[in-house]
Scaffold this active site. Structure first.
Site, PDB file in Angstrom:
ATOM      1  N   LYS A  22      -9.386   6.061   6.441  1.00 32.99           N
ATOM      2  CA  LYS A  22      -8.586   5.126   7.249  1.00 32.99           C
ATOM      3  C   LYS A  22      -7.098   5.346   7.017  1.00 32.99           C
ATOM      4  CE  LYS A  22      -9.142   0.573   6.457  1.00 32.99           C
ATOM      5  NZ  LYS A  22      -7.861  -0.069   6.087  1.00 32.99           N
ATOM      6  N   SER A  23      -6.688   5.461   5.749  1.00 33.54           N
ATOM      7  CA  SER A  23      -5.262   5.629   5.449  1.00 33.54           C
ATOM      8  C   SER A  23      -4.719   6.908   6.089  1.00 33.54           C
ATOM      9  CB  SER A  23      -5.050   5.713   3.936  1.00 33.54           C
ATOM     10  OG  SER A  23      -5.400   4.500   3.323  1.00 33.54           O
ATOM     11  N   ARG A  27      -1.916   7.608   9.330  1.00 38.42           N
ATOM     12  CA  ARG A  27      -0.721   8.445   9.133  1.00 38.42           C
ATOM     13  C   ARG A  27      -0.714   9.641  10.074  1.00 38.42           C
ATOM     14  NH1 ARG A  27      -1.849   5.247   4.948  1.00 38.42           N
ATOM     15  NH2 ARG A  27      -0.269   4.785   3.361  1.00 38.42           N
ATOM     16  N   ARG A 123      -1.197 -12.819   6.379  1.00 36.55           N
ATOM     17  CA  ARG A 123      -0.847 -11.924   5.272  1.00 36.55           C
ATOM     18  C   ARG A 123       0.673 -11.798   5.096  1.00 36.55           C
ATOM     19  NH1 ARG A 123      -4.645  -6.763   5.572  1.00 36.55           N
ATOM     20  NH2 ARG A 123      -3.740  -6.485   3.501  1.00 36.55           N
ATOM     21  N   SER A 168       2.292  -1.199  -3.729  1.00 33.09           N
ATOM     22  CA  SER A 168       1.740  -1.152  -2.372  1.00 33.09           C
ATOM     23  C   SER A 168       2.149   0.128  -1.664  1.00 33.09           C
ATOM     24  CB  SER A 168       2.224  -2.360  -1.562  1.00 33.09           C
ATOM     25  OG  SER A 168       1.946  -2.148  -0.198  1.00 33.09           O
ATOM     26  N   GLN A 170       1.447   0.640   1.362  1.00 32.07           N
ATOM     27  CA  GLN A 170       1.882   0.260   2.708  1.00 32.07           C
ATOM     28  C   GLN A 170       3.383  -0.002   2.723  1.00 32.07           C
ATOM     29  OE1 GLN A 170      -0.575  -3.054   3.886  1.00 32.07           O
ATOM     30  NE2 GLN A 170      -2.420  -1.784   4.018  1.00 32.07           N
ATOM     31  N   ASP A 324      -9.231  -1.273  -3.007  1.00 30.95           N
ATOM     32  CA  ASP A 324     -10.123  -1.710  -1.925  1.00 30.95           C
ATOM     33  C   ASP A 324     -11.587  -1.739  -2.354  1.00 30.95           C
ATOM     34  OD1 ASP A 324      -8.058  -2.039  -0.146  1.00 30.95           O
ATOM     35  OD2 ASP A 324      -8.189   0.002   0.623  1.00 30.95           O
ATOM     36  N   LYS A 351      -5.377  -9.513   0.656  1.00 28.62           N
ATOM     37  CA  LYS A 351      -5.979  -8.477   1.507  1.00 28.62           C
ATOM     38  C   LYS A 351      -6.499  -9.131   2.788  1.00 28.62           C
ATOM     39  CE  LYS A 351      -5.109  -4.989  -1.102  1.00 28.62           C
ATOM     40  NZ  LYS A 351      -4.152  -3.987  -0.623  1.00 28.62           N
ATOM     41  N   ARG A 399     -14.731  -5.423   4.078  1.00 32.52           N
ATOM     42  CA  ARG A 399     -15.239  -4.976   2.777  1.00 32.52           C
ATOM     43  C   ARG A 399     -16.074  -6.059   2.081  1.00 32.52           C
ATOM     44  NH1 ARG A 399     -12.833  -0.051   2.891  1.00 32.52           N
ATOM     45  NH2 ARG A 399     -10.604  -0.012   3.333  1.00 32.52           N
TER      46      ARG A 399
HETATM   47  C1  S3P Z   1      -3.401   1.245   2.298  1.00 33.37           C
HETATM   48  C2  S3P Z   1      -2.899   0.712   1.147  1.00 33.37           C
HETATM   49  C3  S3P Z   1      -3.532  -0.407   0.426  1.00 33.37           C
HETATM   50  C4  S3P Z   1      -4.978  -0.603   0.840  1.00 33.37           C
HETATM   51  C5  S3P Z   1      -5.161  -0.540   2.322  1.00 33.37           C
HETATM   52  C6  S3P Z   1      -4.691   0.806   2.867  1.00 33.37           C
HETATM   53  C7  S3P Z   1      -2.662   2.338   2.971  1.00 33.37           C
HETATM   54  O1  S3P Z   1      -2.829  -1.592   0.709  1.00 33.37           O
HETATM   55  O2  S3P Z   1      -5.457  -1.835   0.351  1.00 33.37           O
HETATM   56  O3  S3P Z   1      -6.517  -0.722   2.675  1.00 33.37           O
HETATM   57  O4  S3P Z   1      -3.235   3.009   3.854  1.00 33.37           O
HETATM   58  O5  S3P Z   1      -1.492   2.543   2.617  1.00 33.37           O
HETATM   59  P1  S3P Z   1      -1.497  -1.993  -0.131  1.00 33.37           P
HETATM   60  O6  S3P Z   1      -0.531  -0.940   0.088  1.00 33.37           O
HETATM   61  O7  S3P Z   1      -1.033  -3.300   0.454  1.00 33.37           O
HETATM   62  O8  S3P Z   1      -1.969  -2.125  -1.535  1.00 33.37           O
END
Ligand code: S3P
Length: 446
Positions: A22-23, A27, A123, A168, A170, A324, A351, A399
């Site tokens: 997913k990450s 990107r 969030r 984080s 993100q 996660d 989350k 999850r």
């Molecule tokens: C992610 C970072 C994580 C993770 C999320 C995906 C990402 O979050 O929990 O499912 O793709 O950068 P945080 O950066 O808020 O920890």
């Protein structure tokens, strides 16, 4: 709301692949749109979260299409050639989509409106809007900087050096993406390293990214610097399988007696695989074969055999590399012999749901003793099958839904989960893939 029920199942066996990471999929789409020209992506996660990000990028002027052979094609307008979106950017359930896209538009000279579903609108976004404001973006938001909010980007943005107040990826990625549209060098300082997919992929697309570790006052800090206004090159990206999705299969195979499965081509980024270290420390028979690099990310096949697990203490330092995976890890802990204590879980509270609370409520309903104290969670393992027999609310959290379905496979009585539609955000086809291994996860009759 959609319901599923997982029943005690026979041994899980077979060789499977899980959907794309997913990450990395987020990107690939975003950098594809930021690079002028055609980027192709194979192995993309076709989950709702990724489709939300694709929708936001289309609204900014990117052409994104799935071809008949499953390849995705991104025709990027390129950095600085985005158009003002005509409507609200709705990122659905996706925190990654929302936060990374805020970084993208923070340097674009127009106003973008963001919203999401009931989970995303709760969030915290100040962690992203604070640094983006420091770079020059204007943000209009409600209390706690929660969605919906509006960002007007600055054409004359300022590079910053910013120490992450929370670990984080993100937030780091949002700042680095804003750094692309900013003349000069933007640096994010990480007191605890988080997943580095953005850094790896930025380099692949031709950006200059420097990473250095420094010890300051006895504490290790990671400096990640991006050089602004690069000429990004379109690329071909192959997305590996998602280790976070593989973790559900791994815990299921460890828990159901007699199981033996192979999960092929899973991402093995060292900042993502703390779950496998923890499960192996518990005595889990997990092996990696066929290790290789796919683009800039390491991958491997994972072999998992049913194992007797022992309770362990998971230190706070490991949290970013398995953030996660705590929901499904807590399920393994409930079957293990002895106590498992997980520390440093503050981020779990923000989350897709308050996962600390959702794990505790669900496990108690399934007959497992669990205690939350501050940022820690303690699970008293039963050394075998938990009673189960409960209906657990997924709390808009994919999850949580999948973790309790995994527990249902090795409980004494079936576990039902309410709100399972959210599974499609990250793991479309979860129930049928599990079914192909021999798991019984079905829509209940009543
Ligand atoms: C992610 C970072 C994580 C993770 C999320 C995906 C990402 O979050 O929990 O499912 O793709 O950068 P945080 O950066 O808020 O920890």
């Amino acid at each position: 709301m959609a319901k599923l029920r997982a029943s005690p199942s026979g041994p899980l066996r077979g060789t499977v692949r899980v959907p794309g990471d997913k990450s990395i999929s987020h990107r690939a789409l975003i950098l594809g749109a930021l690079a002028a020209g055609r980027t192709t992506v194979t192995g993309m996660l076709e989950g709702d979260d990724i489709l939300s990000t694709a929708g936001a990028l289309r609204a900014l002027g990117a052409r994104i299409e799935r071809q008949a052979d499953g390849r995705w094609v991104v025709d990027g307008p390129g950095l600085g050639s985005f158009q003002e979106p005509g409507g609200v950017l709705d990122l659905g359930n996706s925190g990654t989509g929302a936060r990374l896209m805020m970084g993208v538009v923070a340097t674009q000279p127009f106003t973008s409106f963001f919203t999401g579903d009931a989970s995303l609108c709760k969030r915290p976004m100040a962690r992203v809007t604070d640094p983006l404001r420091r770079m020059g973006a204007q943000v209009l938001a409600r209390s706690g900087a929660r969605l919906p909010l509006a960002i007007t980007g600055s054409e004359e943005s300022t590079p910053i050096e910013y120490t992450l107040p929370v670990p984080s990826a993100q937030v780091k990625s949002a700042i680095l993406l804003a750094g692309l549209g900013t003349a000069g060098e933007t640096t994010v300082i990480e007191p605890e390293p988080t997943r580095d997919h953005t850094e790896r992929m930025l380099r692949r697309f031709g950006a200059t990214v420097r990473v250095k570790d420094e010890i300051i006052d006895g504490k290790k800090l990671r400096y990640v610097t991006v050089v602004g206004e690069p000429e990004l090159r379109p690329n071909a990206v192959n997305v590996p399988g998602d280790p976070s999705s593989a973790a559900f299969l791994a815990v299921a195979a460890l828990s159901v007696p007699g199981s033996e499965i192979r999960i092929e081509n899973v991402g093995m980024n060292p900042l993502r695989i703390g779950i496998f270290d923890s499960l192996r420390e518990m005595g889990g028979d997990i092996r990696f074969e066929n290790r290789r690099d796919q683009d800039d990310e390491p991958t491997a096949d994972i072999l998992v055999k049913a194992s007797r697990l022992q309770g362990i203490r998971v230190p706070a330092e490991r949290a970013p590399s398995m953030i996660d995976e705590y929901p499904v890890f807590a399920m393994a802990a409930s079957l293990a012999k002895g106590t498992t204590r997980m520390e440093g879980l503050a981020e779990l509270k923000v989350k897709e749901s308050n996962r600390l609370a959702a794990i505790a409520v669900g496990l108690k309903a399934c007959g497992v003793r669990v205690a939350e104290d501050g940022d820690a969670l303690t699970v008293e393992g039963l050394g075998g099958a938990p009673p189960g027999g409960a209906m657990v609310d997924a709390a808009l959290d994919h999850r949580i839904a999948m973790a309790f379905l995994v527990l249902g496979l090795s409980s004494k009585s079936a576990i039902g989960v309410d709100g399972t539609e959210t599974i499609a955000t990250s793991f479309p086809g979860f129930a049928s893939l599990m079914g192909s291994l021999g798991a019984s996860i079905v829509i209940p009759n009543r």
